[in-house]
Structures are given as C-alpha cells and as structure tokens.
Scaffold this active site. Structure first.
Site, short mmCIF file in Angstrom:
data_model
loop_
_atom_site.label_atom_id
_atom_site.label_comp_id
_atom_site.label_asym_id
_atom_site.label_seq_id
_atom_site.Cartn_x
_atom_site.Cartn_y
_atom_site.Cartn_z
N TYR A 199 0.84 -1.21 0.00
CA TYR A 199 0.00 0.00 0.00
C TYR A 199 0.87 1.26 0.00
O TYR A 199 0.75 2.14 -0.86
CB TYR A 199 -0.91 -0.02 1.22
CG TYR A 199 -1.76 1.21 1.39
CD1 TYR A 199 -1.26 2.32 2.08
CD2 TYR A 199 -3.03 1.28 0.86
CE1 TYR A 199 -2.02 3.47 2.23
CE2 TYR A 199 -3.80 2.43 1.01
CZ TYR A 199 -3.28 3.52 1.70
OH TYR A 199 -4.05 4.65 1.84
N ASP A 237 -3.62 9.73 2.21
CA ASP A 237 -3.55 8.38 2.78
C ASP A 237 -4.59 8.30 3.90
O ASP A 237 -4.28 8.45 5.08
CB ASP A 237 -2.13 8.16 3.32
CG ASP A 237 -2.03 6.86 4.09
OD1 ASP A 237 -1.06 6.71 4.88
OD2 ASP A 237 -2.93 6.01 3.93
N1 LIG Z 1 -11.38 -1.17 0.69
C1 LIG Z 1 -11.78 -1.80 1.90
C2 LIG Z 1 -11.44 -0.95 3.10
C3 LIG Z 1 -9.98 -1.00 3.43
N2 LIG Z 1 -9.74 -0.21 4.61
C4 LIG Z 1 -8.44 0.40 4.68
C5 LIG Z 1 -8.34 1.27 5.88
C6 LIG Z 1 -6.97 1.90 6.00
C7 LIG Z 1 -6.62 2.70 4.79
N3 LIG Z 1 -5.40 3.45 4.93
C8 LIG Z 1 -4.21 2.72 5.21
C9 LIG Z 1 -3.28 3.47 6.11
C10 LIG Z 1 -1.86 3.02 5.89
N4 LIG Z 1 -0.97 4.16 5.78
C11 LIG Z 1 -6.72 1.86 3.55
C12 LIG Z 1 -8.08 1.17 3.43
#
Ligand SMILES: NCCCN[C@H]1CC[C@H](NCCCN)CC1
EC number: 2.5.1.16
Length: 290
Positions: free
Chosen positions: A62, A157
């Site tokens: 990510y 982010d």
């Molecule tokens: N698409 C389904 C939801 C996924 N939830 C995640 C929650 C955290 C977000 N930021 C990540 C933070 C890391 N720096 C990404 C989506």
C-alpha cells in the site's frame, strides 16, 4: 490467543480474520478507537475503529504504491503534501525521492503517530527525515489555508469514508487539493476496492473528472489484509504539463532509494507501476466512461 475479525457495515456479509498472539495496545483518541496486536503470521497489526489499517507483513504494497505511482509520474518532484498517513509509512516512501525538498504532513489524530512510533518503528521511520514538517490537525482546514499552486504532489492516505476521513472523499476537499497543486501537479488518494465499493469509486471518478482537468486514472494493488484483498487509488493531474501516469518518467531505482533505516523497496517497480492501471472490464466501464 483467539482471532480478530474485521466486521464492518462497509463490507457486509464478509470479514477477514487474523490469529491474535497478544494485544499490545488499546486506547481511545479524540477521534477513534486505536488498537495494536501481535498477529501469528502478519507481524504487528494497527486497527482503528475495528478496521485494519496496516500489518507489518503487507504494508509495503500500500505505502509504496500510493506514493511511487504519483511521484514516479512527474519529473523532479520538490514539494509534497501528505494528508493522513499518521503511521509514517508514506513519509518513508516519499523520502526515497532525492529531488524532494519539503514534505508537509497533516494528520488529525496524534495518537496514531505516537502508537506507530512505539510499535511500528520500521513504518514510523518516515518521521525521522529532516524534510518532514508534521502538522496535527484537520486536512480539510490545512488545504483551505495552503497557498495556491504550492505542491507538486498531494498524497491522501486516508482511512475509509465512515469515520474521521469522511470529508476526504467529498468534492470540496478535491477542489482544495486541485487549488494547492501547481499546474501539472498530481494527487494520489486511497480509493477503496472495485469489489466492494464500485459506487463510491463511480462518484469519486465523476467528481475528479470535473475538478482535475489533466488526467483521471484508477490504479490498484493487492493487500492481503484489506477486505477483498485489494485497494485502489485515484491518480489525477491538474491542467498543465501533461502527465502520463502509465509510463513512469522518474523511475525510482531500487538501490539508490535504499538507505539503512528505510530498507529496500519490497513491492514497487516500473513494471508493476504500468500494470497497476490495467483494470477488469466491470471496473474499466465505470472508470473510463465517467
Ligand atoms: N477497501 C476496503 C477498506 C480497506 N480499509 C483500509 C483502511 C486503512 C486505509 N489506509 C491505510 C493506512 C496506511 N498508511 C486503507 C483502506
């Protein structure tokens, strides 16, 4: 001992689970519940309001993609703004780019920063870079006060639209991002999963098409511990020097971005950069047509 299941109304009828060895931290900030646990197979895990934010094992997918997809698409980025990103992982990735002179970050929840520094040193290492200016506050207000045309890139982010990050998915926020970017500047935002949130993505794409007069693209990566095992990003550019996101003009060379504290790139490379914009037909229809 036992299992953590990520149950949420944002992904009804399904839940990803991780085996828990030990709960390391539980707290409540002004904005959300914060928890850290040691998992059996994914390292330490950061959870906000019951939603997995990152694990030590797969956070690279990510953080590297949300950062290098925009920064490798423009020559010579100098000023970057990170909205959210309080765990420091995006900062770690931004600091790999030697052309960068200033990294501003605006994170609303100080507890996320403190907890990341305490439990995720390999992620929070990003805060150690001397170019980083940390602001604790609301990204919406920060951008309203940012002078026009300040940044080459903005990286959003965020967590998900239910909770403190809700406003980061709405039109006024995108307008303030466009204003803060220079002509031909780029934005990369966390843009959910095509398996779970095609309607949210449809609305985001429609808003971005009205606001970002350069190009509007959706790219994705695999993150095993996010629901549906993937997450996407909006990659947009403002009017000005054209940006071809699909062919990196500013390739990040794995070894020159390597430093003792940051460690090497584990996920991103130029081929996966280009591949990230290839979409299945059901998603292509929505992204390309809006
Ligand atoms: N698409 C389904 C939801 C996924 N939830 C995640 C929650 C955290 C977000 N930021 C990540 C933070 C890391 N720096 C990404 C989506």
């Amino acid at each position: 001992p036992g299992w953590f299941s990520e149950i949420s109304p944002m992904w009804p009828g399904e839940a990803h689970s991780l085996k828990v060895e030990k709960i390391l931290f539980q707290g409540k900030s002004d904005y959300q519940n914060v928890m850290v646990f040691q998992s059996s197979t994914y390292g330490k895990v950061l959870v906000l309001d019951g939603v997995i934010q990152l694990t030590e094992r797969d956070e690279c997918a990510y953080q590297e993609m949300i950062t290098h997809l925009p920064l490798c698409s423009i020559p010579n980025p100098k000023k970057v703004l990170v909205i959210g990103g309080g765990d420091g992982g995006v900062l770690r990735e931004v600091s790999r780019h030697s052309s960068i002179e200033q990294i501003d970050i605006c994170e609303i929840d100080k507890m996320v920063v403190d907890v990341s520094k305490q439990f995720f040193p390999s992620v929070a290492v990003g805060f150690e870079d001397p170019r980083v200016n940390l602001h604790i506050g609301d990204g919406v207000a920060f951008l309203k006060n940012a002078p026009e045309g300040t940044y080459d890139a903005v990286i959003v982010d965020s967590s998900d639209p239910i909770g403190p990050a809700q406003e980061l998915f709405e039109k006024p926020f995108f307008e303030s991002v466009a204003k803060a970017l220079r002509p031909g500047g780029v934005v990369s935002t966390q843009a959910e999963s095509i398996w779970l949130h095609m309607h949210i993505i449809e609305d985001i794409v429609a808003n971005c098409r009205q606001i970002f007069k350069g190009s509007v693209n959706y790219a994705w990566t695999t993150v095993p511990t996010y629901p549906s095992g993937m997450i996407g990003f909006m990659l947009c550019s403002t009017e000005g020097p054209p940006v071809d996101f699909k062919h990196p003009v500013n390739p990040i060379d794995a070894d020159d971005s390597h430093s003792k504290s940051r460690g090497p790139l584990k996920f991103y490379n130029s081929e996966i950069h280009t591949a990230a914009f290839c979409l299945p037909t059901f998603a292509k229809k929505v992204v390309d047509s809006k």
